[in-house]
Design a protein around this motif. Structure first.
Motif, PDB file in Angstrom:
ATOM      1  N   LYS A 196       0.822  -1.211   0.000  1.00  0.00           N
ATOM      2  CA  LYS A 196       0.000   0.000   0.000  1.00  0.00           C
ATOM      3  C   LYS A 196       0.853   1.257   0.000  1.00  0.00           C
ATOM      4  O   LYS A 196       0.499   2.253  -0.617  1.00  0.00           O
ATOM      5  CB  LYS A 196      -0.923  -0.019   1.224  1.00  0.00           C
ATOM      6  CG  LYS A 196      -1.816   1.205   1.368  1.00  0.00           C
ATOM      7  CD  LYS A 196      -2.610   1.127   2.666  1.00  0.00           C
ATOM      8  CE  LYS A 196      -3.470   2.368   2.860  1.00  0.00           C
ATOM      9  NZ  LYS A 196      -4.594   2.389   1.947  1.00  0.00           N
ATOM     10  N   PHE A 197       1.994   1.238   0.690  1.00  0.00           N
ATOM     11  CA  PHE A 197       2.816   2.440   0.763  1.00  0.00           C
ATOM     12  C   PHE A 197       4.272   2.062   0.997  1.00  0.00           C
ATOM     13  O   PHE A 197       4.601   0.925   1.340  1.00  0.00           O
ATOM     14  CB  PHE A 197       2.326   3.359   1.894  1.00  0.00           C
ATOM     15  CG  PHE A 197       2.755   2.919   3.271  1.00  0.00           C
ATOM     16  CD1 PHE A 197       3.881   3.451   3.893  1.00  0.00           C
ATOM     17  CD2 PHE A 197       2.043   1.926   3.938  1.00  0.00           C
ATOM     18  CE1 PHE A 197       4.261   3.039   5.144  1.00  0.00           C
ATOM     19  CE2 PHE A 197       2.418   1.512   5.189  1.00  0.00           C
ATOM     20  CZ  PHE A 197       3.542   2.067   5.791  1.00  0.00           C
ATOM     21  N   ASP A 198       5.130   3.046   0.789  1.00  0.00           N
ATOM     22  CA  ASP A 198       6.544   2.928   1.125  1.00  0.00           C
ATOM     23  C   ASP A 198       6.940   4.202   1.865  1.00  0.00           C
ATOM     24  O   ASP A 198       6.137   5.142   1.979  1.00  0.00           O
ATOM     25  CB  ASP A 198       7.379   2.749  -0.144  1.00  0.00           C
ATOM     26  CG  ASP A 198       8.683   2.002   0.151  1.00  0.00           C
ATOM     27  OD1 ASP A 198       9.081   1.972   1.346  1.00  0.00           O
ATOM     28  OD2 ASP A 198       9.298   1.471  -0.772  1.00  0.00           O
ATOM     29  N   TYR A 199       8.161   4.254   2.404  1.00  0.00           N
ATOM     30  CA  TYR A 199       8.551   5.425   3.172  1.00  0.00           C
ATOM     31  C   TYR A 199       9.998   5.792   2.860  1.00  0.00           C
ATOM     32  O   TYR A 199      10.755   4.983   2.320  1.00  0.00           O
ATOM     33  CB  TYR A 199       8.381   5.177   4.672  1.00  0.00           C
ATOM     34  CG  TYR A 199       9.229   4.039   5.206  1.00  0.00           C
ATOM     35  CD1 TYR A 199      10.522   4.262   5.699  1.00  0.00           C
ATOM     36  CD2 TYR A 199       8.729   2.741   5.218  1.00  0.00           C
ATOM     37  CE1 TYR A 199      11.285   3.218   6.187  1.00  0.00           C
ATOM     38  CE2 TYR A 199       9.489   1.684   5.701  1.00  0.00           C
ATOM     39  CZ  TYR A 199      10.767   1.932   6.190  1.00  0.00           C
ATOM     40  OH  TYR A 199      11.530   0.909   6.674  1.00  0.00           O
ATOM     41  N   ALA A 200      10.331   7.025   3.181  1.00  0.00           N
ATOM     42  CA  ALA A 200      11.696   7.498   2.912  1.00  0.00           C
ATOM     43  C   ALA A 200      12.054   8.564   3.945  1.00  0.00           C
ATOM     44  O   ALA A 200      11.202   9.339   4.384  1.00  0.00           O
ATOM     45  CB  ALA A 200      11.789   8.065   1.496  1.00  0.00           C
ATOM     46  N   PHE A 201      13.352   8.571   4.321  1.00  0.00           N
ATOM     47  CA  PHE A 201      13.883   9.578   5.232  1.00  0.00           C
ATOM     48  C   PHE A 201      14.878  10.457   4.452  1.00  0.00           C
ATOM     49  O   PHE A 201      15.716   9.945   3.707  1.00  0.00           O
ATOM     50  CB  PHE A 201      14.608   8.928   6.420  1.00  0.00           C
ATOM     51  CG  PHE A 201      13.689   8.209   7.349  1.00  0.00           C
ATOM     52  CD1 PHE A 201      13.122   8.868   8.430  1.00  0.00           C
ATOM     53  CD2 PHE A 201      13.388   6.870   7.166  1.00  0.00           C
ATOM     54  CE1 PHE A 201      12.282   8.198   9.303  1.00  0.00           C
ATOM     55  CE2 PHE A 201      12.552   6.195   8.023  1.00  0.00           C
ATOM     56  CZ  PHE A 201      11.999   6.861   9.095  1.00  0.00           C
ATOM     57  N   GLU A 202      14.753  11.765   4.620  1.00  0.00           N
ATOM     58  CA  GLU A 202      15.666  12.693   3.958  1.00  0.00           C
ATOM     59  C   GLU A 202      16.206  13.658   5.018  1.00  0.00           C
ATOM     60  O   GLU A 202      15.427  14.292   5.734  1.00  0.00           O
ATOM     61  CB  GLU A 202      14.951  13.466   2.856  1.00  0.00           C
ATOM     62  CG  GLU A 202      14.400  12.572   1.739  1.00  0.00           C
ATOM     63  CD  GLU A 202      13.678  13.394   0.687  1.00  0.00           C
ATOM     64  OE1 GLU A 202      13.661  14.642   0.813  1.00  0.00           O
ATOM     65  OE2 GLU A 202      13.137  12.795  -0.260  1.00  0.00           O
ATOM     66  N   VAL A 203      17.536  13.741   5.113  1.00  0.00           N
ATOM     67  CA  VAL A 203      18.172  14.628   6.089  1.00  0.00           C
ATOM     68  C   VAL A 203      19.045  15.628   5.330  1.00  0.00           C
ATOM     69  O   VAL A 203      19.894  15.237   4.520  1.00  0.00           O
ATOM     70  CB  VAL A 203      19.020  13.836   7.110  1.00  0.00           C
ATOM     71  CG1 VAL A 203      19.661  14.792   8.110  1.00  0.00           C
ATOM     72  CG2 VAL A 203      18.158  12.808   7.828  1.00  0.00           C
ATOM     73  N   GLN A 204      18.810  16.888   5.554  1.00  0.00           N
ATOM     74  CA  GLN A 204      19.574  17.926   4.871  1.00  0.00           C
ATOM     75  C   GLN A 204      21.047  17.840   5.280  1.00  0.00           C
ATOM     76  O   GLN A 204      21.379  17.533   6.428  1.00  0.00           O
ATOM     77  CB  GLN A 204      18.989  19.293   5.221  1.00  0.00           C
ATOM     78  CG  GLN A 204      19.641  20.444   4.468  1.00  0.00           C
ATOM     79  CD  GLN A 204      18.982  21.763   4.828  1.00  0.00           C
ATOM     80  OE1 GLN A 204      18.048  21.823   5.608  1.00  0.00           O
ATOM     81  NE2 GLN A 204      19.480  22.846   4.247  1.00  0.00           N
ATOM     82  N   ASP A 205      21.893  18.121   4.314  1.00  0.00           N
ATOM     83  CA  ASP A 205      23.336  18.104   4.587  1.00  0.00           C
ATOM     84  C   ASP A 205      23.664  19.090   5.710  1.00  0.00           C
ATOM     85  O   ASP A 205      23.147  20.212   5.762  1.00  0.00           O
ATOM     86  CB  ASP A 205      24.114  18.485   3.323  1.00  0.00           C
ATOM     87  CG  ASP A 205      23.970  17.406   2.250  1.00  0.00           C
ATOM     88  OD1 ASP A 205      23.637  16.266   2.607  1.00  0.00           O
ATOM     89  OD2 ASP A 205      24.199  17.725   1.065  1.00  0.00           O
TER      90      ASP A 205
END
Length: 608
Positions: free
Chosen positions: A472-481
């Motif tokens: 149904k869904f996936d996820y992602a983490f994004e961290v600014q440099d």
């Protein structure tokens, strides 16, 4: 004035017990009873009006949907009735079936386009008594069965459009009813008759109309039900089938349906460019149960408001009269020079003060005995207080011995058993659950935690949800440099309610391809941290977005769905200040983003 004196005179002549009961009846029982009856009646009227308005609104919603669909079907029929390709096929002469099939294939683009591009259209059929017409695609010859039907005879005898419910048998032999538009197709310079029948899709109607709270039934003119929330009632007579000659409600109120009292209403819809009408019957079989439950709760509250004070007054009256009687008996003993009092008047009021004064007088005669008695009495009280405190300490010590590691060890034992029997998915789920529970228990009551640990907890939560929802869904983490999440300090247990809302509400209508994205970045002003949780779900309209923003900013005890977001926003503002908190943005069809704006605290910084 005289009545007041009479009342006080009656009280003075009555005993203490009767006086207290009289005060209770006048000051508590009668006001609570009268106000309670008023509130119950007013609540009943308000709830009744509320459910009436909701019922009328839902009935209007169904009328609007049916009017929109039938009007669209009429416009389609208007174009098909005067379509040159259709007229050419119906007026043609075909020496063979092959030539007929070739002609149909060459002139059916309009029919095919409507069938493919309009979900509300289930089937388009054209019946013609031209002997050269064969049974092919949407075209049908008129046999004796068709020619003898009332709808066919009515169609060829009039030029106007009418609507009728028709029974149909599908390819599997199942019979069901549907709403159909019927009209005559004019064939210029031809003696043949042709009738167009457009069947409205029942599945499309159900998708647009169905409501879990309200039941709906619809019929055409005096016919049978062609649409109902309960499929078992298809083909049955309408509950109110006669006497409705106006557009709007002819009845709105209570109705006995299947041995249950319901709110029910019916309205008549005159269809566009037609003399046909659709009667829409709407009812709610839970409304009266809800009203009865609420009224029952109100009555219980009123009863408690009367009974509880009455019980307290009864016990207090008994206690008070016993103390007065004891004081009277002691004073009678003292007047007879009997100083061995067998009754003690305890308390901290005027009665006890009178008793104390009496004891002071007796002390002049028995001072030593009185002092010893008081010392023993204080010792007994102190011993009892000490024993109570000791019991409290023992209870706290026993409660503190409950080791949360017992829970983790138990989960680990269950996981190993699942792993041993080869059920790796269950073992993984238990392992993730144990990690999540450990984080929650260890951070329950703590002031701060690292952002890395908070994100690790969210990732574990995501994995658990993935086990539940699959693709149904996936996820992602994004961290600014430039941001080291292991050194950033934040409040614990902030993100899970936001992520949970994104999955359960944001992606509620998403079957596959959903994405929940968590982005850590510096605020636009550069002096703080922004944690944004976004989804690519259905989003929300401006009205819903404004309501949720209001619920987040101001607590509304009647709204349960936004209490979690309100609590998070309050925690942030109370901890860091009013310039920090939560923002939410959404657009219908493009998803929702919830952002937390926090100051940047690094590990080792004193948080106070």
């Amino acid at each position: 004035m005289n009545k007041r004196h009479e009342l006080f005179g009656f009280l003075r002549k009555s005993g203490i017990r009767r006086q207290l009961y009289t005060v209770y009846i006048v000051a508590v029982f009668l006001p609570v009873f009268l106000i309670g009856i008023f509130l119950v009646v007013n609540t009943y009227n308000l709830l009744t009006s509320y459910y009436r308005d909701l019922l009328e609104s839902d009935n209007l919603r169904v009328r609007t949907i049916l009017f929109e669909i039938t009007t669209q079907a009429y416009n389609i029929s208007e174009e098909l009735s005067f379509n040159d390709d259709v007229s050419l096929v119906l007026r043609g002469r075909y020496p063979s079936r092959a030539e007929y099939v070739q002609a149909v294939n060459a002139h059916t683009s309009a029919l095919d386009n409507y069938m493919h591009h309009y979900m509300e259209i289930e089937q388009i059929d054209i019946y013609c008594d031209n002997p050269n017409i064969y049974e092919y695609k949407q075209y049908h010859g008129v046999d004796e069965t068709i020619a003898g039907t009332d709808w066919y005879q009515r169609a060829i005898s009039q030029t106007g459009v009418f609507w009728k419910e028709m029974e149909r048998t599908d390819e599997y032999g199942n019979q069901y009813w549907g709403l159909c538009l019927v009209r005559r197709i004019p064939l210029v310079n031809s003696d043949y008759n042709a009738v167009l029948v457009i069947r409205i899709s029942d599945n499309y109607l159900r998708t647009r109309i169905d409501n879990q709270e309200y039941q709906n039934r619809a019929s055409v003119d005096d016919g049978v039900v062609f649409y109902a929330s309960d499929r078992k009632t298809y083909g049955s007579p309408q509950m109110f089938g006669d006497g409705f000659e106006e557009y709007f409600f002819q009845y709105l109120g209570k109705q006995k349906i299947e041995n249950a009292t319901c709110f029910a209403g019916i309205s008549a819809l005159r269809l566009y460019q037609s003399d046909s009408r659709i009667y829409i019957f709407t009812y709610n079989d839970k409304s009266y149960d809800n009203i009865r439950n609420i009224i029952g709760i109100c009555l219980v509250i009123i009863l408690l408001a009367i009974v509880v004070p009455g019980i307290l007054i009864h016990f207090f009256t008994s206690y008070f009269t016993r103390r007065v009687s004891a004081l009277r008996h002691v004073m009678h003993q003292a007047s007879n020079e009997d100083y061995d009092f067998r009754e003690i008047v305890r308390g901290d009021d005027e009665i006890s003060e009178v008793y104390s004064d009496l004891e002071v007088t007796v002390q002049r005669i028995k001072e030593k005995d009185a002092m010893m008695y008081q010392a023993m009495y204080r010792a007994i009280l102190n011993e009892q207080v000490l024993a109570n405190e000791q019991q409290k300490m023992e209870f706290k010590m026993l409660a503190s011995q409950i080791n949360p590691h017992f829970l983790y060890n138990t989960l680990e034992s269950i996981r190993m058993k699942a792993y041993t029997v080869g059920d790796r998915e269950v073992a993984t789920a238990i392992k993730l659950l144990g990690k999540s529970m450990r984080y929650v228990l260890e951070n329950n009551g703590t002031a701060f935690t690292s952002l890395q640990e908070e994100l690790n907890h969210i990732e574990i939560y995501m994995k658990i949800q993935k086990l539940r929802f699959g693709e149904k869904f996936d996820y992602a983490f994004e961290v600014q440099d430039g941001i080291d999440v292991s050194k950033c300090i934040t409040l614990p247990l902030l993100l899970q309610p936001i992520v949970e809302n994104a999955i359960l509400h944001g992606l509620e209508e998403t079957e596959t391809g959903g994405v929940v994205r968590i982005r850590i970045s510096r605020s636009a002003e550069g002096g703080g941290l922004c944690i944004a949780v976004s989804d690519n779900g259905c989003g929300m309209n401006l009205e819903t977005l404004a309501r949720i923003r209001t619920d987040i900013a101001m607590k509304n005890p009647e709204k349960k769905e936004s209490i979690g977001l309100y609590n998070i926003n309050q925690r942030v503002r109370l901890c860091y200040g009013s310039e920090y908190g939560m923002t939410i943005n959404s657009e219908r069809g493009k998803g929702t983003t919830v952002a937390l704006h926090l100051p940047i605290f690094l590990s080792g910084w004193h948080t106070g």
